[in-house]
Design a protein around this motif. Structure first.
Motif, PDB file in Angstrom:
ATOM      1  N   ALA A  96       0.836  -1.212   0.000  1.00 47.02           N
ATOM      2  CA  ALA A  96       0.000   0.000   0.000  1.00 47.02           C
ATOM      3  C   ALA A  96       0.866   1.255   0.000  1.00 47.02           C
ATOM      4  CB  ALA A  96      -0.924  -0.002   1.222  1.00 47.02           C
ATOM      5  N   ALA A  97       1.951   1.215   0.772  1.00 48.33           N
ATOM      6  CA  ALA A  97       2.843   2.376   0.844  1.00 48.33           C
ATOM      7  C   ALA A  97       3.522   2.615  -0.499  1.00 48.33           C
ATOM      8  CB  ALA A  97       3.889   2.156   1.940  1.00 48.33           C
ATOM      9  N   LEU A  98       3.989   1.557  -1.121  1.00 45.20           N
ATOM     10  CA  LEU A  98       4.663   1.693  -2.414  1.00 45.20           C
ATOM     11  C   LEU A  98       3.683   2.171  -3.490  1.00 45.20           C
ATOM     12  CD1 LEU A  98       6.873  -1.432  -2.000  1.00 45.20           C
ATOM     13  CD2 LEU A  98       7.776   0.795  -2.694  1.00 45.20           C
ATOM     14  N   ARG A  99       2.484   1.631  -3.465  1.00 43.47           N
ATOM     15  CA  ARG A  99       1.453   2.034  -4.427  1.00 43.47           C
ATOM     16  C   ARG A  99       1.139   3.523  -4.268  1.00 43.47           C
ATOM     17  NH1 ARG A  99      -2.812  -1.055  -2.546  1.00 43.47           N
ATOM     18  NH2 ARG A  99      -2.376  -2.821  -3.899  1.00 43.47           N
ATOM     19  N   HIS A 100       0.976   3.933  -3.026  1.00 43.39           N
ATOM     20  CA  HIS A 100       0.658   5.324  -2.699  1.00 43.39           C
ATOM     21  C   HIS A 100       1.786   6.261  -3.137  1.00 43.39           C
ATOM     22  CE1 HIS A 100      -0.961   8.482   0.174  1.00 43.39           C
ATOM     23  NE2 HIS A 100       0.296   8.885   0.056  1.00 43.39           N
ATOM     24  N   GLU A 101       3.008   5.919  -2.761  1.00 43.58           N
ATOM     25  CA  GLU A 101       4.144   6.798  -3.078  1.00 43.58           C
ATOM     26  C   GLU A 101       4.405   6.840  -4.584  1.00 43.58           C
ATOM     27  OE1 GLU A 101       5.512   8.764  -0.873  1.00 43.58           O
ATOM     28  OE2 GLU A 101       4.294   7.911   0.738  1.00 43.58           O
ATOM     29  N   LEU A 102       4.231   5.717  -5.245  1.00 40.83           N
ATOM     30  CA  LEU A 102       4.420   5.693  -6.699  1.00 40.83           C
ATOM     31  C   LEU A 102       3.385   6.608  -7.374  1.00 40.83           C
ATOM     32  CD1 LEU A 102       6.471   4.404  -8.542  1.00 40.83           C
ATOM     33  CD2 LEU A 102       5.041   2.365  -8.679  1.00 40.83           C
ATOM     34  N   GLY A 103       2.200   6.666  -6.802  1.00 43.32           N
ATOM     35  CA  GLY A 103       1.184   7.605  -7.306  1.00 43.32           C
ATOM     36  C   GLY A 103       1.683   9.040  -7.243  1.00 43.32           C
ATOM     37  N   HIS A 104       2.347   9.393  -6.146  1.00 46.10           N
ATOM     38  CA  HIS A 104       2.955  10.734  -6.052  1.00 46.10           C
ATOM     39  C   HIS A 104       4.016  10.901  -7.133  1.00 46.10           C
ATOM     40  CE1 HIS A 104       0.927  11.811  -2.438  1.00 46.10           C
ATOM     41  NE2 HIS A 104       1.657  11.104  -1.585  1.00 46.10           N
ATOM     42  N   ALA A 105       4.893   9.891  -7.255  1.00 47.68           N
ATOM     43  CA  ALA A 105       6.014   9.999  -8.195  1.00 47.68           C
ATOM     44  C   ALA A 105       5.527  10.106  -9.643  1.00 47.68           C
ATOM     45  CB  ALA A 105       6.948   8.795  -8.039  1.00 47.68           C
ATOM     46  N   LEU A 106       4.355   9.545  -9.920  1.00 43.89           N
ATOM     47  CA  LEU A 106       3.830   9.606 -11.290  1.00 43.89           C
ATOM     48  C   LEU A 106       3.087  10.907 -11.560  1.00 43.89           C
ATOM     49  CD1 LEU A 106       2.736   5.895 -11.787  1.00 43.89           C
ATOM     50  CD2 LEU A 106       4.765   7.044 -12.684  1.00 43.89           C
ATOM     51  N   GLY A 107       2.897  11.731 -10.527  1.00 45.39           N
ATOM     52  CA  GLY A 107       2.338  13.058 -10.778  1.00 45.39           C
ATOM     53  C   GLY A 107       1.202  13.485  -9.883  1.00 45.39           C
ATOM     54  N   ILE A 108       0.649  12.565  -9.073  1.00 50.91           N
ATOM     55  CA  ILE A 108      -0.446  12.955  -8.174  1.00 50.91           C
ATOM     56  C   ILE A 108       0.181  13.575  -6.928  1.00 50.91           C
ATOM     57  CG2 ILE A 108      -2.519  12.222  -6.947  1.00 50.91           C
ATOM     58  CD1 ILE A 108      -2.726   9.846  -8.847  1.00 50.91           C
ATOM     59  N   TRP A 109       0.457  14.857  -7.015  1.00 47.37           N
ATOM     60  CA  TRP A 109       1.194  15.552  -5.963  1.00 47.37           C
ATOM     61  C   TRP A 109       0.205  16.155  -4.983  1.00 47.37           C
ATOM     62  CZ3 TRP A 109       5.860  14.137  -5.370  1.00 47.37           C
ATOM     63  CH2 TRP A 109       6.752  14.885  -4.591  1.00 47.37           C
ATOM     64  N   GLY A 110      -0.484  15.262  -4.279  1.00 49.52           N
ATOM     65  CA  GLY A 110      -1.507  15.677  -3.320  1.00 49.52           C
ATOM     66  C   GLY A 110      -2.195  14.421  -2.816  1.00 49.52           C
ATOM     67  N   HIS A 111      -3.217  14.604  -1.985  1.00 48.92           N
ATOM     68  CA  HIS A 111      -3.889  13.454  -1.374  1.00 48.92           C
ATOM     69  C   HIS A 111      -5.386  13.466  -1.609  1.00 48.92           C
ATOM     70  CE1 HIS A 111      -0.158  13.174   1.243  1.00 48.92           C
ATOM     71  NE2 HIS A 111      -0.264  11.992   0.683  1.00 48.92           N
ATOM     72  N   SER A 112      -5.955  12.279  -1.594  1.00 51.87           N
ATOM     73  CA  SER A 112      -7.403  12.141  -1.706  1.00 51.87           C
ATOM     74  C   SER A 112      -8.032  12.249  -0.323  1.00 51.87           C
ATOM     75  CB  SER A 112      -7.737  10.776  -2.303  1.00 51.87           C
ATOM     76  OG  SER A 112      -9.095  10.462  -2.036  1.00 51.87           O
ATOM     77  N   PRO A 113      -9.251  12.807  -0.254  1.00 56.38           N
ATOM     78  CA  PRO A 113      -9.964  12.844   1.035  1.00 56.38           C
ATOM     79  C   PRO A 113     -10.738  11.551   1.312  1.00 56.38           C
ATOM     80  CG  PRO A 113     -11.184  14.087  -0.612  1.00 56.38           C
ATOM     81  CD  PRO A 113      -9.948  13.565  -1.303  1.00 56.38           C
ATOM     82  N   LEU A 114     -10.751  10.600   0.379  1.00 55.58           N
ATOM     83  CA  LEU A 114     -11.553   9.386   0.578  1.00 55.58           C
ATOM     84  C   LEU A 114     -10.683   8.154   0.826  1.00 55.58           C
ATOM     85  CD1 LEU A 114     -14.483   9.547  -2.023  1.00 55.58           C
ATOM     86  CD2 LEU A 114     -14.312  10.512   0.280  1.00 55.58           C
ATOM     87  N   PRO A 115     -11.059   7.347   1.852  1.00 55.80           N
ATOM     88  CA  PRO A 115     -10.246   6.173   2.203  1.00 55.80           C
ATOM     89  C   PRO A 115     -10.293   5.060   1.162  1.00 55.80           C
ATOM     90  CG  PRO A 115     -12.233   6.272   3.546  1.00 55.80           C
ATOM     91  CD  PRO A 115     -12.194   7.539   2.761  1.00 55.80           C
ATOM     92  N   THR A 116     -11.149   5.185   0.161  1.00 50.87           N
ATOM     93  CA  THR A 116     -11.243   4.157  -0.882  1.00 50.87           C
ATOM     94  C   THR A 116     -10.251   4.410  -2.016  1.00 50.87           C
ATOM     95  OG1 THR A 116     -13.104   5.459  -1.692  1.00 50.87           O
ATOM     96  CG2 THR A 116     -13.629   3.446  -0.478  1.00 50.87           C
TER      97      THR A 116
END
Ligand SMILES: [Zn+2]
Length: 239
Positions: free
Chosen positions: A176-196
């Motif tokens: 989950a951590a790698l998936r999340h961080e890779l999302g940042h590295a690919l350009g999603i430079w922010g966070h979602s407000p939803l736990p899903t």
């Protein structure tokens, strides 16, 4: 409780980088400070949407409003495939971390062309783990993505990312951590407000896969202009 705070820490690291304070650039080791060096930046341009993102049906919502541009525009990749190096961890019982890293790359590969390269080679994104013995030292973060800007040999403005994810005991949280961080590295430079969503700002008991909202957000990022991938304007010599 330990496993719960890595996302929060990750958020702080991201917040620091977005803050526009001195801390902003201090967290980016070796980054040339473009403003301080008075480098004239190229104009921001739009790039064609990568086919893998363009062909996904456009439906549902996104959280693009939470994604921040940085000083060169949106942090999107302009050349494909994006190369990813997985550094072999020094401590990785049963190769849990390394397998999770490969899986996280495979999951995001459905949306952007990614290529795993030998860790001895330069790469756009470098995934690293830290040994758990570091856990009690000061300044240790559980997961973090940082980027640095550079000008390549052709005079083109580029970036590279460094993702550090600590191995933990439960493989699903490592993934989950790698998936999340890779999302940042690919350009999603922010966070979602939803736990899903994979880019939710906190850890959840059952980490979700990459969601439609994550993908919609990623697509909107790649629809934005950026100065990355553009040649720096020629310098006018003085006198
Ligand atoms: Zn995060």
């Amino acid at each position: 409780m330990k496993r719960w705070w890595w996302f929060l820490v990750c958020m702080v690291a991201l917040g620091l980088m977005l803050g526009g304070t001195q801390g902003n650039w201090q967290s980016l080791a070796g980054t040339p400070n473009l403003r301080r060096q008075n480098i004239q930046l190229p104009p921001a341009v739009h790039y064609p949407l990568p086919p893998s993102l363009a062909e996904i049906p456009r439906k549902g919502e996104d959280y693009f409003d939470n994604v921040q541009p940085v000083e060169v525009g949106y942090l999107l990749w302009t050349q494909f495939p994006v190369t990813v190096a997985i550094e072999p961890p020094q401590w990785d019982p049963n190769h849990v971390w390394q397998a999770a890293a490969a899986q996280a790359v495979a999951e995001w590969s459905a949306y952007l062309p990614l290529e795993i390269v030998d860790p001895s080679r330069p790469a756009d994104i470098r995934l690293l783990s830290q040994r758990p013995t570091d856990q009690n030292k000061r300044r240790v973060r559980s997961a973090e993505t940082t980027y640095e800007l550079f000008v390549d040999s052709q005079g083109v403005l580029r970036h590279r990312c460094r993702v550090v994810v600590r191995p933990t005991q439960a493989p699903k949280f490592v993934l989950a951590a790698l998936r999340h961080e890779l999302g940042h590295a690919l350009g999603i430079w922010g966070h979602s407000p939803l736990p899903t969503d994979a880019l939710y700002f906190a850890q959840v008991a059952d980490p979700p896969p990459i969601s439609q909202r994550d993908v919609n957000t990623l697509r909107r990022v790649y629809e934005q202009p950026t100065r990355l991938g553009q040649r720096l304007p020629e310098l006018t010599p003085h006198g």
